[in-house]
Scaffold this active site. Sequence first.
Site, PDB file in Angstrom:
ATOM      1  CB  CYS A  80      -0.781  -0.097   1.221  1.00 27.98           C
ATOM      2  SG  CYS A  80      -1.823   1.665   1.318  1.00 27.98           S
ATOM      3  CB  CYS A  83      -0.641   2.465   3.959  1.00 25.78           C
ATOM      4  SG  CYS A  83      -2.258   1.527   3.474  1.00 25.78           S
ATOM      5  CG  ASP A  84       3.135   1.289   4.300  1.00 30.68           C
ATOM      6  OD1 ASP A  84       2.619   1.685   5.679  1.00 30.68           O
ATOM      7  OD2 ASP A  84       3.250   0.119   3.919  1.00 30.68           O
TER       8      ASP A  84
END
Length: 230
Positions: A80, A83-84
Amino acid sequence: ESLTGPELVEKMKTQAEKFGCRVKFDYVTEIVTDRHPFVVRTVNGKEYATKAIILATGARPRYLNIPGEKQYTGKGVSYCGTCDGFFFRGKDVVVVGGGDSAVEEGIFLTKFATRVRVLHRRDQLRASKILQDRAFQNQKMEFVWNTVPTEVVGNAEGKVMGVKTQNTVTGATDYLETDGVFIFVGHIPNNDLLKGKFDLDEDGHLITDRYTRTNIPGIFAGGEIMDKVF
Protein backbone atom coordinates in the site's frame (compact mmCIF):
# COMPACT_ATOMS: atom_id res chain seq x y z
CA GLU A 1 -10.29 19.95 7.87
CA SER A 2 -7.38 17.69 7.04
CA LEU A 3 -7.92 14.05 8.04
CA THR A 4 -6.00 10.82 7.68
CA GLY A 5 -7.81 7.72 6.47
CA PRO A 6 -8.03 6.11 9.93
CA GLU A 7 -9.32 9.36 11.43
CA LEU A 8 -12.05 9.57 8.79
CA VAL A 9 -13.06 5.96 9.47
CA GLU A 10 -13.29 6.67 13.20
CA LYS A 11 -15.50 9.71 12.55
CA MET A 12 -17.77 7.61 10.31
CA LYS A 13 -17.98 4.96 13.04
CA THR A 14 -18.91 7.60 15.64
CA GLN A 15 -21.51 9.05 13.29
CA ALA A 16 -23.12 5.63 12.80
CA GLU A 17 -23.12 4.91 16.54
CA LYS A 18 -24.98 8.16 17.19
CA PHE A 19 -27.84 6.72 15.16
CA GLY A 20 -27.93 3.41 17.01
CA CYS A 21 -25.32 1.29 15.22
CA ARG A 22 -23.62 -1.21 17.54
CA VAL A 23 -20.09 -2.30 16.68
CA LYS A 24 -18.88 -5.76 17.75
CA PHE A 25 -15.32 -6.98 17.23
CA ASP A 26 -15.33 -10.71 16.56
CA TYR A 27 -14.40 -13.34 13.95
CA VAL A 28 -17.24 -14.81 11.94
CA THR A 29 -16.91 -18.56 11.42
CA GLU A 30 -20.21 -19.38 9.69
CA ILE A 31 -23.14 -17.75 7.97
CA VAL A 32 -26.33 -19.85 8.06
CA THR A 33 -28.35 -18.93 4.99
CA ASP A 34 -30.89 -21.76 4.70
CA ARG A 35 -33.25 -20.26 7.28
CA HIS A 36 -34.74 -16.88 8.04
CA PRO A 37 -33.79 -14.95 10.07
CA PHE A 38 -30.21 -15.71 9.01
CA VAL A 39 -27.70 -16.68 11.67
CA VAL A 40 -24.14 -15.40 11.95
CA ARG A 41 -21.87 -17.47 14.21
CA THR A 42 -18.56 -16.30 15.63
CA VAL A 43 -15.42 -17.89 17.02
CA ASN A 44 -16.50 -16.97 20.55
CA GLY A 45 -19.62 -19.10 20.26
CA LYS A 46 -22.00 -16.19 19.81
CA GLU A 47 -24.91 -16.20 17.38
CA TYR A 48 -26.58 -13.22 15.78
CA ALA A 49 -30.01 -13.67 14.20
CA THR A 50 -30.67 -11.12 11.48
CA LYS A 51 -33.12 -10.34 8.71
CA ALA A 52 -30.41 -8.94 6.43
CA ILE A 53 -26.66 -9.14 5.95
CA ILE A 54 -24.19 -6.94 4.10
CA LEU A 55 -21.06 -8.87 3.15
CA ALA A 56 -18.01 -6.60 3.10
CA THR A 57 -15.18 -9.07 3.70
CA GLY A 58 -12.85 -7.28 1.29
CA ALA A 59 -9.78 -8.71 -0.40
CA ARG A 60 -6.18 -9.34 0.51
CA PRO A 61 -3.06 -8.61 -1.56
CA ARG A 62 -1.77 -11.33 -3.85
CA TYR A 63 1.74 -12.28 -2.78
CA LEU A 64 4.72 -12.99 -5.01
CA ASN A 65 5.77 -15.86 -2.74
CA ILE A 66 9.47 -15.19 -3.23
CA PRO A 67 12.23 -15.46 -0.60
CA GLY A 68 12.39 -12.48 1.73
CA GLU A 69 8.91 -11.18 0.90
CA LYS A 70 7.17 -12.19 4.12
CA GLN A 71 10.32 -11.72 6.18
CA TYR A 72 10.60 -8.05 5.26
CA THR A 73 6.92 -7.17 5.10
CA GLY A 74 6.56 -4.01 7.18
CA LYS A 75 10.33 -3.52 7.04
CA GLY A 76 10.56 -2.30 3.48
CA VAL A 77 8.06 -4.55 1.70
CA SER A 78 4.60 -3.03 1.40
CA TYR A 79 1.32 -3.54 -0.45
CA CYS A 80 0.00 0.00 0.00
CA GLY A 81 1.76 3.09 -1.26
CA THR A 82 -0.74 5.53 0.20
CA CYS A 83 -0.31 3.83 3.59
CA ASP A 84 3.48 3.64 3.74
CA GLY A 85 4.79 6.14 1.20
CA PHE A 86 5.59 8.70 3.89
CA PHE A 87 8.22 6.38 5.39
CA PHE A 88 10.21 6.49 2.14
CA ARG A 89 10.75 10.21 1.87
CA GLY A 90 14.03 10.83 0.08
CA LYS A 91 14.58 7.13 -0.61
CA ASP A 92 14.60 4.78 -3.59
CA VAL A 93 11.72 2.34 -4.09
CA VAL A 94 10.73 -0.40 -6.51
CA VAL A 95 7.15 -1.07 -7.62
CA VAL A 96 6.17 -4.53 -8.87
CA GLY A 97 3.27 -4.72 -11.30
CA GLY A 98 1.91 -3.13 -14.44
CA GLY A 99 -1.80 -2.53 -13.87
CA ASP A 100 -3.73 0.52 -12.73
CA SER A 101 -2.93 -0.03 -9.06
CA ALA A 102 0.81 -0.38 -9.62
CA VAL A 103 1.06 2.70 -11.82
CA GLU A 104 -1.26 4.87 -9.73
CA GLU A 105 0.51 3.97 -6.49
CA GLY A 106 3.87 4.43 -8.21
CA ILE A 107 2.89 7.96 -9.24
CA PHE A 108 1.80 8.65 -5.66
CA LEU A 109 5.12 7.39 -4.31
CA THR A 110 7.01 9.98 -6.36
CA LYS A 111 5.69 12.54 -3.87
CA PHE A 112 8.10 11.06 -1.34
CA ALA A 113 10.73 8.89 -3.02
CA THR A 114 13.63 10.24 -5.07
CA ARG A 115 13.21 7.44 -7.62
CA VAL A 116 10.45 4.93 -8.37
CA ARG A 117 11.35 1.99 -10.61
CA VAL A 118 8.46 -0.08 -11.95
CA LEU A 119 9.25 -3.75 -12.59
CA HIS A 120 6.89 -5.40 -15.07
CA ARG A 121 6.99 -8.91 -16.47
CA ARG A 122 6.00 -7.69 -19.94
CA ASP A 123 7.25 -4.98 -22.29
CA GLN A 124 4.17 -2.80 -21.95
CA LEU A 125 1.85 -1.76 -19.12
CA ARG A 126 -1.71 -2.99 -18.60
CA ALA A 127 -2.72 0.27 -16.91
CA SER A 128 -5.12 2.73 -18.55
CA LYS A 129 -3.64 5.12 -21.11
CA ILE A 130 -4.19 8.21 -18.97
CA LEU A 131 -2.21 6.65 -16.12
CA GLN A 132 0.51 5.51 -18.50
CA ASP A 133 0.84 9.01 -19.93
CA ARG A 134 1.16 10.50 -16.46
CA ALA A 135 3.74 7.89 -15.45
CA PHE A 136 5.89 8.25 -18.57
CA GLN A 137 5.95 12.02 -18.11
CA ASN A 138 7.02 11.74 -14.47
CA GLN A 139 10.77 12.30 -14.27
CA LYS A 140 11.04 10.34 -11.05
CA MET A 141 9.67 7.15 -12.60
CA GLU A 142 11.68 4.52 -14.46
CA PHE A 143 10.54 1.26 -16.04
CA VAL A 144 12.33 -2.07 -16.03
CA TRP A 145 10.63 -4.19 -18.67
CA ASN A 146 10.38 -7.99 -18.97
CA THR A 147 11.57 -8.32 -15.39
CA VAL A 148 10.31 -10.15 -12.31
CA PRO A 149 11.68 -10.07 -8.76
CA THR A 150 13.04 -13.38 -7.49
CA GLU A 151 14.15 -12.43 -3.96
CA VAL A 152 13.95 -9.52 -1.53
CA VAL A 153 17.32 -8.94 0.13
CA GLY A 154 17.78 -7.29 3.53
CA ASN A 155 20.49 -6.53 6.05
CA ALA A 156 21.22 -7.76 9.56
CA GLU A 157 18.95 -5.06 11.00
CA GLY A 158 16.02 -6.52 9.09
CA LYS A 159 15.62 -3.73 6.54
CA VAL A 160 15.30 -4.10 2.79
CA MET A 161 18.50 -3.42 0.89
CA GLY A 162 17.62 -4.57 -2.61
CA VAL A 163 15.86 -7.05 -4.84
CA LYS A 164 17.16 -9.84 -7.10
CA THR A 165 15.52 -9.95 -10.52
CA GLN A 166 15.31 -12.10 -13.62
CA ASN A 167 14.61 -11.13 -17.22
CA THR A 168 11.56 -13.02 -18.52
CA VAL A 169 12.94 -13.07 -22.08
CA THR A 170 16.65 -13.73 -21.72
CA GLY A 171 16.72 -15.31 -18.26
CA ALA A 172 19.50 -12.94 -17.21
CA THR A 173 19.66 -12.08 -13.52
CA ASP A 174 20.37 -8.74 -11.88
CA TYR A 175 20.39 -7.03 -8.50
CA LEU A 176 18.76 -3.66 -7.84
CA GLU A 177 19.64 -1.72 -4.71
CA THR A 178 16.54 -0.15 -3.17
CA ASP A 179 15.05 0.90 0.15
CA GLY A 180 11.56 -0.40 -0.45
CA VAL A 181 9.56 -2.89 -2.51
CA PHE A 182 5.89 -2.13 -3.20
CA ILE A 183 3.95 -5.08 -4.61
CA PHE A 184 0.78 -4.60 -6.69
CA VAL A 185 0.01 -7.84 -8.53
CA GLY A 186 -3.67 -8.10 -7.75
CA HIS A 187 -5.92 -9.11 -4.88
CA ILE A 188 -7.61 -12.28 -3.69
CA PRO A 189 -11.22 -11.88 -2.45
CA ASN A 190 -11.82 -13.03 1.14
CA ASN A 191 -14.52 -15.55 0.25
CA ASP A 192 -13.79 -18.55 2.51
CA LEU A 193 -17.12 -18.07 4.32
CA LEU A 194 -19.03 -17.73 1.07
CA LYS A 195 -18.01 -20.72 -1.02
CA GLY A 196 -20.80 -23.18 -1.72
CA LYS A 197 -23.52 -20.76 -0.62
CA PHE A 198 -23.18 -17.74 -2.88
CA ASP A 199 -22.66 -17.25 -6.60
CA LEU A 200 -19.03 -16.33 -7.28
CA ASP A 201 -17.36 -15.38 -10.54
CA GLU A 202 -14.29 -17.09 -11.97
CA ASP A 203 -12.01 -14.92 -9.82
CA GLY A 204 -13.91 -15.64 -6.61
CA HIS A 205 -15.75 -12.33 -6.30
CA LEU A 206 -19.39 -12.26 -5.22
CA ILE A 207 -21.82 -11.84 -8.09
CA THR A 208 -24.37 -9.12 -7.38
CA ASP A 209 -26.99 -7.22 -9.35
CA ARG A 210 -27.13 -3.43 -9.77
CA TYR A 211 -28.69 -3.14 -6.31
CA THR A 212 -25.77 -5.08 -4.70
CA ARG A 213 -28.05 -8.08 -4.05
CA THR A 214 -26.45 -11.53 -3.96
CA ASN A 215 -28.24 -14.67 -5.13
CA ILE A 216 -29.73 -15.05 -1.65
CA PRO A 217 -32.58 -12.57 -1.01
CA GLY A 218 -31.83 -10.39 2.00
CA ILE A 219 -28.06 -10.69 1.68
CA PHE A 220 -26.13 -7.88 0.00
CA ALA A 221 -22.47 -7.14 -0.70
CA GLY A 222 -20.22 -4.11 -0.95
CA GLY A 223 -16.58 -3.27 -1.55
CA GLU A 224 -13.76 -5.40 -2.88
CA ILE A 225 -15.52 -8.72 -2.27
CA MET A 226 -17.80 -7.88 -5.21
CA ASP A 227 -15.81 -5.29 -7.12
CA LYS A 228 -12.86 -6.69 -9.06
CA VAL A 229 -12.10 -3.36 -10.76
CA PHE A 230 -11.55 -0.95 -7.87
